[in-house]
Design an enzyme around this catalytic site. Structure first.
Site, PDB file in Angstrom:
ATOM      1  N   GLU A  47     -19.510 -19.340 -11.606  1.00  0.00           N
ATOM      2  CA  GLU A  47     -18.307 -18.588 -11.944  1.00  0.00           C
ATOM      3  C   GLU A  47     -18.556 -17.087 -11.900  1.00  0.00           C
ATOM      4  O   GLU A  47     -17.778 -16.334 -11.289  1.00  0.00           O
ATOM      5  CB  GLU A  47     -17.781 -18.992 -13.328  1.00  0.00           C
ATOM      6  CG  GLU A  47     -16.505 -18.240 -13.725  1.00  0.00           C
ATOM      7  CD  GLU A  47     -15.888 -18.782 -14.998  1.00  0.00           C
ATOM      8  OE1 GLU A  47     -15.353 -19.902 -14.962  1.00  0.00           O
ATOM      9  OE2 GLU A  47     -15.938 -18.070 -16.030  1.00  0.00           O
ATOM     10  N   ARG A  59       4.131   9.949   0.018  1.00  0.00           N
ATOM     11  CA  ARG A  59       4.663  10.765  -1.076  1.00  0.00           C
ATOM     12  C   ARG A  59       4.393  12.248  -0.808  1.00  0.00           C
ATOM     13  O   ARG A  59       3.253  12.642  -0.543  1.00  0.00           O
ATOM     14  CB  ARG A  59       4.002  10.328  -2.379  1.00  0.00           C
ATOM     15  CG  ARG A  59       4.306  11.178  -3.597  1.00  0.00           C
ATOM     16  CD  ARG A  59       5.720  11.024  -4.066  1.00  0.00           C
ATOM     17  NE  ARG A  59       5.891  11.613  -5.392  1.00  0.00           N
ATOM     18  CZ  ARG A  59       7.068  11.849  -5.945  1.00  0.00           C
ATOM     19  NH1 ARG A  59       8.176  11.529  -5.280  1.00  0.00           N
ATOM     20  NH2 ARG A  59       7.154  12.373  -7.140  1.00  0.00           N
ATOM     21  N   GLN A  64      -7.076  17.424  -2.913  1.00  0.00           N
ATOM     22  CA  GLN A  64      -8.359  16.805  -3.265  1.00  0.00           C
ATOM     23  C   GLN A  64      -8.257  15.958  -4.529  1.00  0.00           C
ATOM     24  O   GLN A  64      -8.969  14.952  -4.659  1.00  0.00           O
ATOM     25  CB  GLN A  64      -9.432  17.870  -3.456  1.00  0.00           C
ATOM     26  CG  GLN A  64     -10.059  18.367  -2.176  1.00  0.00           C
ATOM     27  CD  GLN A  64     -11.289  19.219  -2.441  1.00  0.00           C
ATOM     28  OE1 GLN A  64     -11.602  19.563  -3.583  1.00  0.00           O
ATOM     29  NE2 GLN A  64     -11.995  19.570  -1.369  1.00  0.00           N
TER      30      GLN A  64
END
Length: 378
Positions: free
Chosen positions: A241, A267, A278
């Site tokens: 797991e 955007r 940056q």
């Protein structure tokens, strides 16, 4: 040292991606709990039987190929909660049944588990036993041809949907590590009470809840391994797991980074795309660095498991890196998307909620750091 995927691995990955994308409308919407239709769709893509042998209807894959498919499942758009539910079923339940059950129990349970007709749930955690699994209050007592099971388990993933439980309990209170025994317990046996799903922060598609066993008589053919081998069996299942399951977060992060890059290009603020600042571009660069570093650690842990050299420290490093990267990247994605990312249904807030439990289940981040420190000789 070859870092490239084989042609078969690339083809299998593309098949999973394409399969999820064809069904994204039915696999991407979180439900409480997942529906049987969603579960069977994941099973048709192979998620419930990846590492089980073909003779039981599984994919016959090793750890790395299993992880690659789980990664592709979430990268393609499958809900992380559904992916977690399928991974827990496969790795924490089907693996120990395969490796430790009697031939009769394997033949009865594994075909249904591989094909998705049976849902499995791992019942280890208790109210008083989480990381300290050596203090289980649940008892497993031999009585003739049966074991009598008494106790209550909590945070059982898939509990309300489960057809079979892999249960760990104390069979000899004085034997310490050798005093625990594991059983595969069919849901239809008398003496089992399953509670309603918990209301959780994330992973909504995976129902977690309490399961109580009261005088539940389990035929001895459902015992996993020998009496007293429960702790070793649980450790084995957790190796699988912790090594493979967290690939679902690699897939989530890959999709998340792609969404952030697309948003940063689209955007615009102050007359230019926000990706040209940056503050945004370097944030995305850091997200990619975390994701790729975590991927290499996970692939290495899987490779070692496939080589018959399971490495506890390598697995802990992988689990720690992937889970903490998933949380950090989700916080960064929320910042990049801003206000819309905070809205339910937009994706970013759900990714954060689904990531948070990853630093808790399968051993907390602090437990992983203890394992790593112990491996260093501390």
């Amino acid at each position: 040292m070859d870092f490239d995927l084989s042609e078969a691995q690339r083809r299998r990955r593309e098949e999973v991606l394409a399969g999820v994308r064809r069904q994204v409308s039915s696999l991407a919407e979180p439900r409480v709990p997942f529906s049987r239709a969603e579960w069977l769709e994941a099973a048709r893509l192979g998620m419930t039987g990846l590492c089980l042998p073909s003779e039981y209807g599984g994919g016959g894959l090793g750890a790395l190929d299993t992880a690659l498919c789980l990664e592709a499942f979430t990268e393609g758009g499958a809900d992380t909660g559904l992916a977690f539910a399928a991974s827990a079923h496969l790795l924490a339940c089907a693996v120990p049944v395969l490796d430790y059950a009697t031939d009769q129990a394997r033949a009865e349970l594994l075909p249904g588990m591989a094909g998705g007709e049976l849902v499995a749930a791992n019942a280890m955690t208790e109210d008083g036993a989480g990381s300290d699994v050596g203090t289980l209050a649940t008892t497993i007592v031999r009585d003739g041809g049966d074991y009598v099971l008494d106790g209550a388990k909590s945070f059982v993933s898939n509990a309300s949907a489960a057809d079979v439980f892999v249960v760990y309990g104390t069979s000899d209170r004085d034997a310490g590590f050798l005093g625990q025994t594991a059983l595969a317990v069919p849901r239809q046996l008398p003496g089992i009470k399953v509670g309603e799903p918990f209301t959780k922060m994330g992973l909504h598609a995976c129902p977690a809840g309490r399961v109580e066993f009261s005088g539940c008589r389990v035929p001895a053919r459902y015992r996993l391994g020998a009496e007293g081998q429960g702790s070793a069996i649980f450790k084995h299942s957790m190796t699988w797991e912790r090594t493979c399951l967290f690939a679902i977060y690699l897939g989530q992060m890959r999709r998340q980074v792609d969404d952030c890059v697309a948003h940063a290009r689209r955007r615009r603020q102050f007359g230019r795309s926000i990706g040209s600042f940056q503050a945004v571009s370097h944030r995305i660069a850091t997200m990619i660095q975390r994701m790729e570093s975590a991927r290499l650690l996970l692939y290495r842990a899987c490779w070692l498991l496939d080589q018959g050299r399971p490495d506890t420290q390598a697995t802990a490093l992988s689990k720690l890196a992937v889970s903490e990267a998933a949380v950090a990247n989700s916080l960064d994605a929320l910042q990049i998307f801003g206000g819309p990312g905070y809205l339910a249904g937009a994706g970013s807030e759900a990714q954060l909620r689904d990531s948070m439990p990853s630093v808790i289940f399968s051993g907390t981040s602090d437990i992983q750091r203890e394992i790593i420190a112990n491996g260093a000789g501390l």
